[in-house]
Design an enzyme around this catalytic site. Structure first.
Site, PDB file in Angstrom:
ATOM      1  N   LYS A 136       0.852  -1.191   0.000  1.00 31.02           N
ATOM      2  CA  LYS A 136       0.000   0.000   0.000  1.00 31.02           C
ATOM      3  C   LYS A 136       0.885   1.238   0.000  1.00 31.02           C
ATOM      4  CE  LYS A 136      -3.868   1.991   2.671  1.00 31.02           C
ATOM      5  NZ  LYS A 136      -4.804   1.718   3.803  1.00 31.02           N
ATOM      6  N   SER A 155      -9.581   1.686   2.467  1.00 33.86           N
ATOM      7  CA  SER A 155      -8.640   2.477   1.712  1.00 33.86           C
ATOM      8  C   SER A 155      -7.526   1.679   1.038  1.00 33.86           C
ATOM      9  CB  SER A 155      -7.999   3.508   2.654  1.00 33.86           C
ATOM     10  OG  SER A 155      -7.220   2.855   3.638  1.00 33.86           O
ATOM     11  N   SER A 187     -10.299  -0.703   6.557  1.00 32.40           N
ATOM     12  CA  SER A 187      -9.581  -0.525   5.289  1.00 32.40           C
ATOM     13  C   SER A 187      -8.875  -1.756   4.763  1.00 32.40           C
ATOM     14  CB  SER A 187      -8.557   0.611   5.429  1.00 32.40           C
ATOM     15  OG  SER A 187      -9.186   1.862   5.348  1.00 32.40           O
TER      16      SER A 187
END
Lengths: 447, 447
Positions: free
Chosen positions: A81, A150, A174
């Protein structure tokens, strides 16, 4: 080895590389080809440098051929990420404000991955500063739908077999929500199991690291590699860590007991998700005990929000002050909300959080896991403009409990829906053991 | 479990604690009793707080009983050379200048030990700043003799069964020599395998961490726990690490090949050590190939000394400037020698060091290990006023090679003499495998 190498599990790929039956270079090239073929639609990657990935792969092959030690993820590509600092690739946190930013050091977890022999494949798209404003990544099962957020790119890249493993983070939902939407396994382990040093911080109290994979064992292996004590992270604990992989491979000594709470926000669950979960509960029979909703649980959702808003507002202030016109309306609103929370309200919320931990600790004396929805249903259409509802995740995140989502259901539109299992603090191995049992029980039931 | 718990190996103790057959508290109490009974003469400990050790032991027992994860050294007491920073105990580096100094943070390796569940038993006496000036520790085999240095307390404490494991450091021969003198196993692994962050530095080029144990497997387990990548240490490498324990437990696929060099300083070896080594070489028969002395090797001893003197002089300057009257004459002379070395001479020495590495790398294509003396013979009497000759260790330390000493011989005075094995860089597992083979071969030969 021949065939669709990019579909190999991380466990199998690492073993084949160690045995000399597969080169890391061939595996990474196969993944790069899969990315080239499908990323135009999926848009999972924020930064991808194929040559840099191949250089690492060749180095891992060279180490293996030399007879030197190989690691648990030797030659296996892993995506990160894009809020995880890497000093050899940009880390942009899903915001144009950080465009081209290359950090000075690697995050602790990047060091752990390199020590395990992993190939750092590249950086995966994230919602703006790991909060709400979506990136342009699409759901690999249907490009008209969100992958969730996210950790959008992390979930999508694993679901699309761009990489067998990806690292994400969760402050609300997330990891669990995008894993559910994309049909992958997802894990947010016990708070403090994995260090956060070198990650963009939104909430010191709530931010946690976890991951995505296409099998439970792969996911367990990834979390085991990432976990370590890091005194630079105030949440990190200097105690032995459970082996999630041992758990995933273990037989439970007795059939596990699972608790189901009728959550106060059950009305936000879509009918197909509710029906699917009923089928799972039915199949597990007496192993699941249902509890009427506990009033504490509704309060915890708002406590989580209070802490999150309060902390993210303060974390974002320096950036918002300098670049106020370049942050999303979602973030601006969070900052406004955060500054409307008094210090007393915030301290009260932290107090409730502490009592929540005691409530759950009691429950895990009698139960191996709590079962819950992973998300409110299938992935929303992109036109909804958001990455979905985190309400089924925030309570457990708040309490620091380990969470897993298993891709067990399919919704009305043919999109995946996950089933969440939540375990006791620092007993992530009991949780993966319970998850493996649940999977076997349902597979047996289906036969 | 009953009996002399303090004599349990770390491997057995950790297993018994994990299985619930032994409590860490009972083990630690047994070690504390053994210390109380014998430390008056041996004087191995610079800092020992029995209650603090017992508190840790009870915590490890509590963790185990709770069903939470246990570590590889769960509940096992470990001693630390007193140049390793601990924020909960003083770290005095064998000098009154640092009396009562409590560091702000733990060394990286202390974090690793805590993550493995070890009990930090206390701090072990060291020669002044890990250099030459002796501490008052005596040899557990004969209190009129030195335990060797600079890791004097670490070797003596393990030999006296105060603790099954102790951590030391080596810049010249500060692990291998005291292990040989005290009849323990000792290891200085590949340069960079174990991080040095939080240790007193004498030479950034040469300082390395290692350990002491009473069995090869115990030693391997300790080194495996200590090894990790730490970007704060310039020597630390971000690659997978070999498992020394796997090596120690493995069967060699074929009988190993061992090289013996007739070292140019062979005349410094005592007759009993020379004769003992001949017996070992004889017993291993065709597995040992003898080489005439290579002229490079004599040069490497002086290259090591040049680098060491140059670097320790500069490291010690701030302390010597402020406390010149409180450092030993040995250290003052080293500082004088160090400043007499020109930058060019120092750079030349670093260049020769680099070429030495290439020389050894070639050799390890044909051989699994080099065999060499660990020390010049038995432990010197305390009246000699020094901790012994490091000449048999400095070459390998310079080249960054992994070194082991095995307690295989007994000298004329009935004191132990070690046999040293040196392996290829980053192949510490091949070295422990070879060492296990050598031990078995000699045990078979003795029958």
């Amino acid at each position: 080895m021949k065939g669709e190498l990019y579909k190999l599990s991380a466990v199998d790929a690492a073993q084949a590389i160690r045995d000399g039956r597969l080169s890391s270079e061939a595996l990474v090239q196969s993944c790069l080809d899969q990315i080239a073929a499908t990323n135009g639609v999926i848009k999972a990657w924020a930064c991808l440098d194929p040559e840099l990935a191949l250089v690492q792969a060749r180095e891992m092959d060279r180490i293996r051929r030399s007879g030197k030690a190989t690691g648990a993820l030797h030659g296996v590509p892993v995506g990160l990420k894009d809020i995880i600092d890497t000093r050899f690739m940009p880390t942009e946190c899903g915001s144009e404000i950080f465009a081209g930013r290359v950090p000075e050091g690697d995050a602790s977890i990047v060091n752990r991955l390199r020590e395990a022999g992993a190939v750092i494949m590249g950086k995966l798209s994230t919602a703006e500063f790991a909060y709400l404003h979506p990136t342009d990544t699409t759901n690999p099962h249907n490009a008209a739908h969100t992958p969730g957020g996210s950790s959008s790119g992390s979930a999508a890249a694993v679901a699309a077999h761009h990489v067998p493993l990806a690292v994400g983070t969760q402050t609300g939902g997330s990891i669990i929500r995008p894993a559910s939407f994309c049909g992958t396994y997802g894990a947010k382990p016990t708070r403090g199991l994995i260090p956060r040093t070198g990650l963009f911080r939104t909430s010191a109290t709530l931010d946690q690291v976890g991951g995505f994979a296409n099998t439970l064992e792969d996911l367990a292996l990834l979390i085991d590699v990432l976990g370590c004590y890091d005194p630079a992270d105030s949440d990190s604990f200097a105690r032995p860590r459970p082996s999630l992989l041992d758990g995933a491979r273990a037989q439970a000594p007795v059939e596990p007991d699972i608790a189901w709470f009728d959550l106060p926000f059950h009305d936000r669950l879509s009918p197909d998700a509710a029906a699917g979960l009923e089928v799972v509960i039915e199949a597990l029979g007496p192993r699941v005990e249902r509890f009427p909703t506990a009033p504490q649980l509704a309060e915890l959702v708002s406590v989580h929000k209070t802490i999150y808003d309060y902390e993210i507002a303060r974390q974002m202030t320096p950036i918002a002050t300098e670049h106020g016109d370049r942050i999303s309306s979602e973030m601006r609103e969070a900052i406004t909300r955060g500054y409307a929370i008094s210090d007393d309200q915030y301290q009260d919320a932290l107090g409730v959080k502490a009592s929540a931990n005691a409530f759950f600790t009691d429950h895990f004396n009698d139960f191996d896991a709590i079962m819950a929805p992973s998300a409110s249903g299938e992935a929303l259409p992109l036109s909804a403009g958001n990455t979905g509802d985190a309400v089924y995740c925030t309570i457990w995140t708040l309490a620091g409990l380990p969470c897993l989502t298993l891709p067990m259901l399919v919704g009305e539109a043919g999109l995946p829906i996950g089933v969440q299992l939540i375990g006791a603090v620092e007993e992530d191995d009991r949780l993966t053991r319970t998850a493996a049992w649940v999977q076997r029980a349902l597979a047996d039931d289906a036969e």
